[in-house]
Design a protein around this motif. Structure first.
Motif, PDB file in Angstrom:
ATOM      1  N   THR A   4       0.873  -1.166   0.000  1.00  0.00           N
ATOM      2  CA  THR A   4       0.000   0.000   0.000  1.00  0.00           C
ATOM      3  C   THR A   4       0.911   1.217   0.000  1.00  0.00           C
ATOM      4  N   LEU A   5       0.928   1.921  -1.111  1.00  0.00           N
ATOM      5  CA  LEU A   5       1.815   3.080  -1.236  1.00  0.00           C
ATOM      6  C   LEU A   5       1.279   4.239  -0.400  1.00  0.00           C
ATOM      7  N   THR A   9       3.660   9.384  -2.047  1.00  0.00           N
ATOM      8  CA  THR A   9       4.116   8.848  -3.335  1.00  0.00           C
ATOM      9  C   THR A   9       3.172   9.220  -4.474  1.00  0.00           C
ATOM     10  N   ARG A  10       1.965   9.669  -4.172  1.00  0.00           N
ATOM     11  CA  ARG A  10       0.969   9.988  -5.206  1.00  0.00           C
ATOM     12  C   ARG A  10       1.435  11.118  -6.124  1.00  0.00           C
ATOM     13  N   SER A  65      10.588   1.537 -10.260  1.00  0.00           N
ATOM     14  CA  SER A  65       9.920   2.757 -10.717  1.00  0.00           C
ATOM     15  C   SER A  65       8.542   2.853 -10.064  1.00  0.00           C
ATOM     16  N   MET A  66       8.073   4.082  -9.890  1.00  0.00           N
ATOM     17  CA  MET A  66       6.746   4.284  -9.305  1.00  0.00           C
ATOM     18  C   MET A  66       5.673   3.696 -10.212  1.00  0.00           C
ATOM     19  N   GLY A  67       5.878   3.762 -11.528  1.00  0.00           N
ATOM     20  CA  GLY A  67       4.906   3.176 -12.446  1.00  0.00           C
ATOM     21  C   GLY A  67       4.729   1.683 -12.203  1.00  0.00           C
ATOM     22  N   LEU A  68       5.842   0.967 -12.048  1.00  0.00           N
ATOM     23  CA  LEU A  68       5.790  -0.470 -11.763  1.00  0.00           C
ATOM     24  C   LEU A  68       5.106  -0.735 -10.431  1.00  0.00           C
ATOM     25  N   LEU A  69       5.450   0.038  -9.415  1.00  0.00           N
ATOM     26  CA  LEU A  69       4.863  -0.163  -8.083  1.00  0.00           C
ATOM     27  C   LEU A  69       3.369   0.145  -8.085  1.00  0.00           C
TER      28      LEU A  69
END
Length: 76
Positions: A4-5, A9-10, A65-69
């Motif tokens: 759960t980010l 991070t948003r 990467s944030m995209g992957l996460l």
């Protein structure tokens, strides 16, 4: 283990990168646990690395990467 980010991070772009230490803090575990989860296929492998130029450096840093996460978080 559930990812759960956190809210902070948003605002990060999809190409922003987090280290295994960052992920361990977010997930409340150790970097060794992250490595184990990746090797067991329960967490995505890092999609980047920072290669240290110092000859005495022990290891490269794996980066997610944030995209992957974000994709992984939404697919859980």
């Amino acid at each position: 283990m559930q990812l759960t980010l956190p809210q902070w991070t948003r605002n990060l772009p999809n190409d922003a990168r987090l280290t295994s230490k960052d992920l361990a803090r977010i997930m409340g575990c150790t970097t060794k646990s992250i490595s184990r989860l990746v090797s067991e296929g329960k967490f995505p492998a890092a999609d980047g690395a920072h290669h240290k130029s110092n000859a005495g450096a022990r290891k490269d840093k794996h980066l997610w990467s944030m995209g992957l996460l974000r994709r992984f978080e939404s697919e859980q």
